[in-house]
Structure formats: C-alpha cells, structure tokens
Scaffold this motif. Structure first.
Motif, PDB file in Angstrom:
ATOM      1  N   ARG A  80      41.690 -16.571  13.105  1.00 33.24           N
ATOM      2  CA  ARG A  80      42.851 -16.624  12.204  1.00 33.24           C
ATOM      3  C   ARG A  80      44.166 -16.210  12.857  1.00 33.24           C
ATOM      4  N   SER A  81      44.132 -15.294  13.812  1.00 34.29           N
ATOM      5  CA  SER A  81      45.382 -14.827  14.421  1.00 34.29           C
ATOM      6  C   SER A  81      46.046 -15.908  15.276  1.00 34.29           C
ATOM      7  N   LEU A  82      45.304 -16.951  15.638  1.00 29.23           N
ATOM      8  CA  LEU A  82      45.839 -18.026  16.478  1.00 29.23           C
ATOM      9  C   LEU A  82      46.248 -19.254  15.673  1.00 29.23           C
ATOM     10  N   LEU A  83      46.149 -19.171  14.361  1.00 31.58           N
ATOM     11  CA  LEU A  83      46.271 -20.367  13.535  1.00 31.58           C
ATOM     12  C   LEU A  83      47.433 -20.312  12.559  1.00 31.58           C
ATOM     13  N   ASP A  84      48.545 -19.748  12.966  1.00 35.99           N
ATOM     14  CA  ASP A  84      49.707 -19.621  12.081  1.00 35.99           C
ATOM     15  C   ASP A  84      50.719 -20.716  12.376  1.00 35.99           C
ATOM     16  N   ASN A  85      50.340 -21.962  12.049  1.00 37.47           N
ATOM     17  CA  ASN A  85      51.237 -23.082  12.361  1.00 37.47           C
ATOM     18  C   ASN A  85      50.772 -24.322  11.603  1.00 37.47           C
ATOM     19  N   GLU A  86      51.578 -25.365  11.651  1.00 35.69           N
ATOM     20  CA  GLU A  86      51.082 -26.669  11.214  1.00 35.69           C
ATOM     21  C   GLU A  86      49.811 -26.974  12.004  1.00 35.69           C
ATOM     22  N   ILE A  87      48.846 -27.656  11.384  1.00 27.82           N
ATOM     23  CA  ILE A  87      47.550 -27.741  12.037  1.00 27.82           C
ATOM     24  C   ILE A  87      46.893 -29.103  11.835  1.00 27.82           C
ATOM     25  N   VAL A  88      46.172 -29.519  12.846  1.00 35.70           N
ATOM     26  CA  VAL A  88      45.200 -30.598  12.728  1.00 35.70           C
ATOM     27  C   VAL A  88      43.838 -29.922  12.838  1.00 35.70           C
ATOM     28  N   LEU A  89      43.058 -30.017  11.787  1.00 38.98           N
ATOM     29  CA  LEU A  89      41.766 -29.329  11.725  1.00 38.98           C
ATOM     30  C   LEU A  89      40.660 -30.362  11.761  1.00 38.98           C
ATOM     31  N   MET A  90      39.699 -30.188  12.665  1.00 37.98           N
ATOM     32  CA  MET A  90      38.607 -31.157  12.757  1.00 37.98           C
ATOM     33  C   MET A  90      37.317 -30.480  13.183  1.00 37.98           C
ATOM     34  N   HIS A  91      36.218 -31.085  12.792  1.00 43.77           N
ATOM     35  CA  HIS A  91      34.914 -30.642  13.251  1.00 43.77           C
ATOM     36  C   HIS A  91      34.652 -31.196  14.648  1.00 43.77           C
ATOM     37  N   GLY A  92      33.857 -30.452  15.399  1.00 50.22           N
ATOM     38  CA  GLY A  92      33.607 -30.815  16.786  1.00 50.22           C
ATOM     39  C   GLY A  92      32.628 -31.945  16.991  1.00 50.22           C
ATOM     40  N   ASP A  93      32.044 -32.468  15.900  1.00 51.21           N
ATOM     41  CA  ASP A  93      31.125 -33.601  16.037  1.00 51.21           C
ATOM     42  C   ASP A  93      31.721 -34.883  15.465  1.00 51.21           C
ATOM     43  N   LEU A  94      33.040 -34.901  15.314  1.00 49.75           N
ATOM     44  CA  LEU A  94      33.727 -36.028  14.682  1.00 49.75           C
ATOM     45  C   LEU A  94      34.277 -36.981  15.744  1.00 49.75           C
ATOM     46  N   VAL A  95      33.973 -38.269  15.585  1.00 46.78           N
ATOM     47  CA  VAL A  95      34.472 -39.303  16.489  1.00 46.78           C
ATOM     48  C   VAL A  95      35.362 -40.240  15.685  1.00 46.78           C
ATOM     49  N   PHE A  96      36.571 -40.483  16.174  1.00 44.38           N
ATOM     50  CA  PHE A  96      37.535 -41.305  15.448  1.00 44.38           C
ATOM     51  C   PHE A  96      38.339 -42.133  16.438  1.00 44.38           C
ATOM     52  N   SER A  97      38.897 -43.212  15.952  1.00 42.76           N
ATOM     53  CA  SER A  97      39.729 -44.064  16.798  1.00 42.76           C
ATOM     54  C   SER A  97      41.101 -43.427  17.000  1.00 42.76           C
ATOM     55  N   ASP A  98      41.810 -43.913  17.999  1.00 41.64           N
ATOM     56  CA  ASP A  98      43.176 -43.448  18.234  1.00 41.64           C
ATOM     57  C   ASP A  98      44.061 -43.711  17.021  1.00 41.64           C
ATOM     58  N   SER A  99      43.836 -44.849  16.363  1.00 45.68           N
ATOM     59  CA  SER A  99      44.690 -45.217  15.235  1.00 45.68           C
ATOM     60  C   SER A  99      44.509 -44.280  14.053  1.00 45.68           C
ATOM     61  N   VAL A 100      43.310 -43.766  13.847  1.00 46.42           N
ATOM     62  CA  VAL A 100      43.084 -42.808  12.757  1.00 46.42           C
ATOM     63  C   VAL A 100      43.876 -41.529  13.000  1.00 46.42           C
ATOM     64  N   LEU A 101      43.777 -40.992  14.210  1.00 45.51           N
ATOM     65  CA  LEU A 101      44.510 -39.763  14.501  1.00 45.51           C
ATOM     66  C   LEU A 101      46.016 -39.995  14.428  1.00 45.51           C
ATOM     67  N   ALA A 102      46.470 -41.115  14.928  1.00 45.25           N
ATOM     68  CA  ALA A 102      47.908 -41.422  14.873  1.00 45.25           C
ATOM     69  C   ALA A 102      48.390 -41.506  13.431  1.00 45.25           C
TER      70      ALA A 102
END
Length: 234
Positions: free
Chosen positions: A90-112
C-alpha cells in the motif's frame, strides 16, 4: 499481482511462479505485460510476489525495460488472497494506477484503450460466454455496480484489468486496509471494492472478442497461445 500459487496449472508451476509461464516468441506472461506497459509510457511497476520470489525478481530485471521495478513479498501468500498482497504494497500505491493480475494476457489494443479513456474502467466482454467460477461485472446504466464470481444477473464477463484515477484508487485502497486490519484477508479485493462502488464511476470497457483472458490452467494456456498466434504483428 503475482503472489498466488496457481495450483490449477499443475506441473507448469512446480519450479516457477505462474506469471513466468511461457507464451510465444520467448515471452512469459509477465515479460509480455511489462513490455506492453513500458511501450505505452508507464514508468513504474509494483509487483507483488509469493512463491519463487527471487526467481521472479531476476526474470523481471533481465527484461532490461525502462521501468522502475518495486517488489513486495506477501509472506502469507499460502494463507491469504491478493487483497493482502495489495495491503502489503500500500505504501507504494498512492497514484493513478493500472491494476492487473499476473496471469492476464491481453492485446496491445486492449491496454491502449484502457489508458486512453477519460474515465475509470474495467475490462469486460459482451461477447464472451459467462464463466461459472470467474469474475463477472454487474453493469447497469453504463456503470459497473458489482464485481465478483457469484453474480449472474445483468452481468458481463469481466477480467481483472483496471485503470483508476488516484482518487478512486485511494478509496478502494482505504477499504482494503479496513478489510485486512479487521482480519478479512482471504477474500477477493473486489469485496472491498463492491462496498464503495456506489461512490465511484467505474465504466465497463467492452473489449468484445479482442484478446483479454486469464490463464488458470493448461487448457487456457493452449487456447491463449492459439489466439496470440492470430494477432496482428505487435
């Protein structure tokens, strides 16, 4: 979030964390995620760890990407859920954030698409079949009202990829702290999110048939490798 055991992956995780599962072209799930984040200008990644902590740290650093990497270990990863990993970080997470699980695979277009929107969002699909045991989002009036595995009315298939403003994320994180400090450390972090969602404007980002899937077992891995092979050259 990479602190899970991934026991449904069987022998594939006997000597490495699930996020280091090989995909295509020499990439692993996490090396692909980090490459995609760096390509879109993200400058820092906070990575929670569980089993094989040292191996994961070395693997991430070996990618030599222009990312500041912070690692936070969950020493109770066998007895808690990722809500407690977030609490540890929590002490490192004081900002705008993109949160994701480590087993998630997505295309470049989804993240964009997630990063380019003007509102808080979570990825959903209006075309994917509803899972029985995985995340679904209750969507009404263009807003997400609940996220969980137990909902089946007015729902879309959902994947744990969020883009949140600093204010929205801080509200969720504050409730995560409340949960963890009251002993509720084995539930999904979305249990804490659901309590404060009426105060937020979390929008569904409908990716439809674009690639955005978790890898839970070997069958998922085979399917996602096949989908990746059909993607335009990234």
């Amino acid at each position: 979030m990479n602190s899970g055991i991934g026991k449904r992956m069987g022998a594939l995780v006997k000597d490495r964390p699930k996020c280091m599962t090989p995909l295509l072209g020499g990439e692993t799930i996490i090396s692909r995620q980090l490459r995609q984040l760096a390509a879109l200008g993200i400058g820092e990644a906070v990575i929670t760890t569980g089993p094989f902590e040292g191996l994961l740290q070395s693997h991430c650093r070996e990618q030599k990407l222009p990312l500041k990497l912070d690692f936070v270990h969950n020493p109770e990863y066998e007895r808690t859920n990722y809500i407690y990993s977030i609490y540890q970080a929590r002490s490192l997470l004081d900002n705008e954030i993109v949160l994701m699980h480590g087993d998630l695979v997505f295309s470049d277009s989804v993240l964009a698409a997630a990063l380019s929107g003007a509102s808080d969002c979570m990825t959903v699909s209006s075309t994917a079949p509803l899972p029985q045991k995985d995340f679904k989002a209750v969507v009404q009036g263009g807003r997400i009202l609940k996220v969980g595995v137990e909902f089946f009315d007015s729902v879309l298939t959902a994947q744990p990829l969020y883009r949140l403003s600093r204010d929205s994320w801080r509200r969720w994180l504050e409730n995560i702290v409340v949960f963890c400090e009251s002993g509720r450390r084995t539930c999904y972090a979305e249990a804490a999110l659901n309590e404060i969602l009426p105060e937020l404007e979390l929008k569904p980002l409908d990716v439809k048939d674009d690639l955005c899937c978790e890898i839970d077992d070997e069958r998922d891995l085979i399917l996602i490798r096949s989908k990746m092979a059909d993607l335009p050259k990234e």
